[in-house]
Design an enzyme around this catalytic site. Structure first.
Site, PDB file in Angstrom:
ATOM      1  N   HIS A   1      42.327   7.124  90.055  1.00  0.00           N
ATOM      2  CA  HIS A   1      40.885   6.861  89.959  1.00  0.00           C
ATOM      3  C   HIS A   1      40.563   5.433  90.379  1.00  0.00           C
ATOM      4  O   HIS A   1      39.587   5.195  91.095  1.00  0.00           O
ATOM      5  CB  HIS A   1      40.382   7.110  88.531  1.00  0.00           C
ATOM      6  CG  HIS A   1      39.963   8.518  88.281  1.00  0.00           C
ATOM      7  ND1 HIS A   1      40.864   9.539  88.099  1.00  0.00           N
ATOM      8  CD2 HIS A   1      38.727   9.082  88.201  1.00  0.00           C
ATOM      9  CE1 HIS A   1      40.205  10.665  87.905  1.00  0.00           C
ATOM     10  NE2 HIS A   1      38.905  10.418  87.963  1.00  0.00           N
TER      11      HIS A   1
ATOM     12  N   LYS B   1      41.104  15.980  78.070  1.00  0.00           N
ATOM     13  CA  LYS B   1      41.036  16.207  76.630  1.00  0.00           C
ATOM     14  C   LYS B   1      40.477  14.951  75.973  1.00  0.00           C
ATOM     15  O   LYS B   1      40.643  13.843  76.475  1.00  0.00           O
ATOM     16  CB  LYS B   1      42.396  16.578  76.044  1.00  0.00           C
ATOM     17  CG  LYS B   1      43.424  15.471  76.082  1.00  0.00           C
ATOM     18  CD  LYS B   1      44.725  15.909  75.443  1.00  0.00           C
ATOM     19  CE  LYS B   1      45.722  14.745  75.475  1.00  0.00           C
ATOM     20  NZ  LYS B   1      46.996  15.112  74.897  1.00  0.00           N
TER      21      LYS B   1
END
Length: 185
Positions: A37, A102
């Site tokens: 990212h 999550k």
């Protein structure tokens, strides 16, 4: 509700989803963790082309284990999503439609999801082998030097996820906690 969604993963297809819905995804999703990212955002800042089309993309926050012979991928359980919170709003603003991971997300990510009609899915933590069974092929498309954290293009079939943040502002973590507390009265 339960949904089966095939790519393209457009905002129109994801709009009816609500926090708590079960979804089975079939099509192309991409993997990227925090190191990937960071590089993607640097590429955007440097106006370099990205290694995949972000519009209508689903990014799974995972660093899979090495594949065993005959399998396209090793165990592929989700990683904790907050590590991508600094980067996610930029990708959502570029048209990413869904994230899979999550854990809870920041208010900035929630706001970006609502603003862009995107969703955040939770995958089953601790069930990496089960998740890997839903991956039909895997190909590294960028940052091979990152090893397990390289960006991969996965072809998945009936990949099970749960809607945590929906495009209307629903948040399963908040709603679920509130419902639990109410049930305890």
């Amino acid at each position: 509700m339960e949904y089966r969604i095939r790519e393209p993963f457009t905002k129109e297809k994801l709009e009816p989803l609500r926090a708590g819905d079960t979804v089975f995804l079939t099509g192309t999703i991409y993997t990227a963790r925090d190191a990937a990212h960071k590089r993607l955002i640097e590429m955007i800042e440097n106006q370099e082309p990205l290694p995949f089309e972000v519009k209508d993309a689903v990014i799974y926050y995972v660093g899979p284990t090495p594949e065993k012979p005959g399998n396209p991928i090793g165990a592929a359980g989700p990683t904790t999503s907050y590590r991508m919170d600094a980067y996610a709003p930029t990708l959502l603003d570029l048209g990413e439609t869904a994230m899979i991971g999550k854990g809870q997300r920041s208010q900035e990510v929630k706001d970006a999801a609502i603003r862009n009609g995107a969703v955040y899915f939770a995958a089953i933590g601790g069930a990496g082998a089960l998740m890997a069974q839903k991956v039909k092929s895997a190909e590294i498309v960028a940052f091979e030097d990152l090893g397990p954290e390289a960006v991969r293009r996965l072809q998945v079939e009936d990949f099970p996820v749960t809607v945590v943040l929906d495009s209307a502002g629903g948040d399963l973590y908040q709603e679920g906690r509130a419902a639990y507390l109410e049930s305890r009265k």
